[in-house]
Enzyme design. Structure first.
Site, PDB file in Angstrom:
ATOM      1  N   GLU A 163       0.817  -1.225   0.000  1.00 48.96           N
ATOM      2  CA  GLU A 163       0.000   0.000   0.000  1.00 48.96           C
ATOM      3  C   GLU A 163       0.849   1.272   0.000  1.00 48.96           C
ATOM      4  OE1 GLU A 163      -2.792  -0.508  -0.863  1.00 48.96           O
ATOM      5  OE2 GLU A 163      -3.630  -2.298   0.077  1.00 48.96           O
ATOM      6  N   HIS A 196      -3.198   1.693   8.771  1.00 45.93           N
ATOM      7  CA  HIS A 196      -4.212   0.949   8.020  1.00 45.93           C
ATOM      8  C   HIS A 196      -4.353  -0.422   8.661  1.00 45.93           C
ATOM      9  CE1 HIS A 196      -6.227  -1.398   5.065  1.00 45.93           C
ATOM     10  NE2 HIS A 196      -5.137  -1.983   4.607  1.00 45.93           N
ATOM     11  N   HIS A 199      -7.249  -4.026   9.442  1.00 46.00           N
ATOM     12  CA  HIS A 199      -8.413  -4.814   8.985  1.00 46.00           C
ATOM     13  C   HIS A 199      -9.226  -5.244  10.204  1.00 46.00           C
ATOM     14  CE1 HIS A 199      -5.976  -6.309   5.184  1.00 46.00           C
ATOM     15  NE2 HIS A 199      -6.103  -4.998   5.227  1.00 46.00           N
ATOM     16  N   TYR A 228     -21.600  10.434  18.718  1.00 45.43           N
ATOM     17  CA  TYR A 228     -20.813  11.661  18.544  1.00 45.43           C
ATOM     18  C   TYR A 228     -19.320  11.412  18.348  1.00 45.43           C
ATOM     19  CZ  TYR A 228     -19.131  11.814  23.422  1.00 45.43           C
ATOM     20  OH  TYR A 228     -18.505  11.553  24.606  1.00 45.43           O
ATOM     21  N   HIS A 240     -12.438  -4.293   2.552  1.00 39.91           N
ATOM     22  CA  HIS A 240     -11.012  -4.332   2.833  1.00 39.91           C
ATOM     23  C   HIS A 240     -10.671  -4.027   4.293  1.00 39.91           C
ATOM     24  CE1 HIS A 240      -6.738  -3.235   1.183  1.00 39.91           C
ATOM     25  NE2 HIS A 240      -6.683  -3.596   2.455  1.00 39.91           N
ATOM     26  N   TYR A 278     -12.500  18.807  23.681  1.00 42.83           N
ATOM     27  CA  TYR A 278     -12.499  17.712  24.656  1.00 42.83           C
ATOM     28  C   TYR A 278     -11.070  17.285  24.947  1.00 42.83           C
ATOM     29  CZ  TYR A 278     -13.508  13.316  26.946  1.00 42.83           C
ATOM     30  OH  TYR A 278     -13.561  12.298  27.865  1.00 42.83           O
TER      31      TYR A 278
HETATM   32  P1  13P Z   1       1.382  -5.346   3.173  1.00 44.92           P
HETATM   33  O1  13P Z   1       1.892  -6.451   4.098  1.00 44.92           O
HETATM   34  O2  13P Z   1       2.033  -5.407   1.812  1.00 44.92           O
HETATM   35  O3  13P Z   1       1.501  -4.011   3.837  1.00 44.92           O
HETATM   36  O4  13P Z   1      -0.132  -5.625   2.864  1.00 44.92           O
HETATM   37  C1  13P Z   1      -1.086  -5.756   3.876  1.00 44.92           C
HETATM   38  C2  13P Z   1      -2.361  -5.058   3.562  1.00 44.92           C
HETATM   39  O5  13P Z   1      -3.120  -4.804   4.464  1.00 44.92           O
HETATM   40  C3  13P Z   1      -2.691  -4.684   2.182  1.00 44.92           C
HETATM   41  O6  13P Z   1      -3.794  -3.847   2.148  1.00 44.92           O
END
Ligand code: 13P
Length: 213
Positions: free
Chosen positions: A74, A92, A94, A113, A154, A208
């Site tokens: 990414e 990022h 999941h 909120y 994703h 806050y």
């Molecule tokens: P990478 O290990 O290449 O960062 O990929 C993991 C991922 O979440 C791809 O969206």
């Protein structure tokens, strides 16, 4: 090694996401920007094996400055966000509720909120394959005026002026997704705040923080 402290901060953030159960396996990635350089987690490396040396440094065009391993798939997404916002750090992940809600809606309804922490209703960027320029484009758009977004089918992303700030937002994003899913699961209509209430909350949340009595 250049930018050792910042590369270690990327390692710490990755391991914190793992400790908090926001990622499974090697899912997710983290970066921090320092002027015209980006320190980003390498691709597909187990978080427990990550060290500062394994976190690569790239320029804002994606050229390696000092990198032993292939950068996160990414990298284009992180670069697009740095080009289109003033973010200093990106996480990022999941996480389950964030990922699940991104399967069923195009925006997180502003029903709690805490959405105000993200600057307004959190958008779900349209689907694109992972690691692609299209995904980078879609997510950068979804983040305009926001500090978080979901990525359709994703996961989730947060940004902040610092990596610490971006990281601190992740559990809140997961929380609002979790309560939204639970509310939806009752089958009852979910109550959302009015435009006026939303505008009030966005201003109110800025104040806050700890302050003198
Ligand atoms: P990478 O290990 O290449 O960062 O990929 C993991 C991922 O979440 C791809 O969206």
């Amino acid at each position: 090694m250049i930018l050792e402290e910042q590369r270690q901060a990327v390692v710490d953030a990755c391991q914190e996401m793992q400790r908090k159960g926001l990622v499974v396996g090697t899912a997710g990635n983290v970066s921090v920007r320092v002027d015209d350089k980006v320190c980003i987690s390498p691709s597909a490396v187990e978080y427990e094996d990550l060290t500062a040396e394994l976190v690569g440094v790239h320029d804002l065009d994606g050229n390696a400055v000092e990198a032993q391993l292939k950068p996160s798939s990414e990298l284009p997404l992180h670069l697009a966000v740095y080009h289109s916002t003033d973010a200093g750090g990106i996480t990022h992940n999941h996480a389950p509720a964030s990922t699940a809600l991104g399967l069923v809606c195009d925006e997180i309804a502003f029903s709690h909120y805490y959405s105000a922490m993200f600057g307004g209703p959190v958008r779900v960027s349209p689907y694109a394959d992972f690691g692609t320029d299209q995904l980078a484009h879609n997510v950068a758009e979804a983040l305009q005026g926001r500090s978080g977004a979901l990525m359709s089918n994703h996961g989730a992303i947060t940004i902040g002026p610092t990596l610490d700030k971006a990281l601190s937002l992740l559990p809140y994003l997961e929380y609002i997704c979790e309560i939204q899913l639970r509310a939806m699961a009752t089958g009852q209509p979910v109550k959302v705040l009015t435009e006026e209430q939303i505008a009030f909350q966005i201003e109110a949340i800025k104040g806050y923080k700890p302050a003198k009595a």
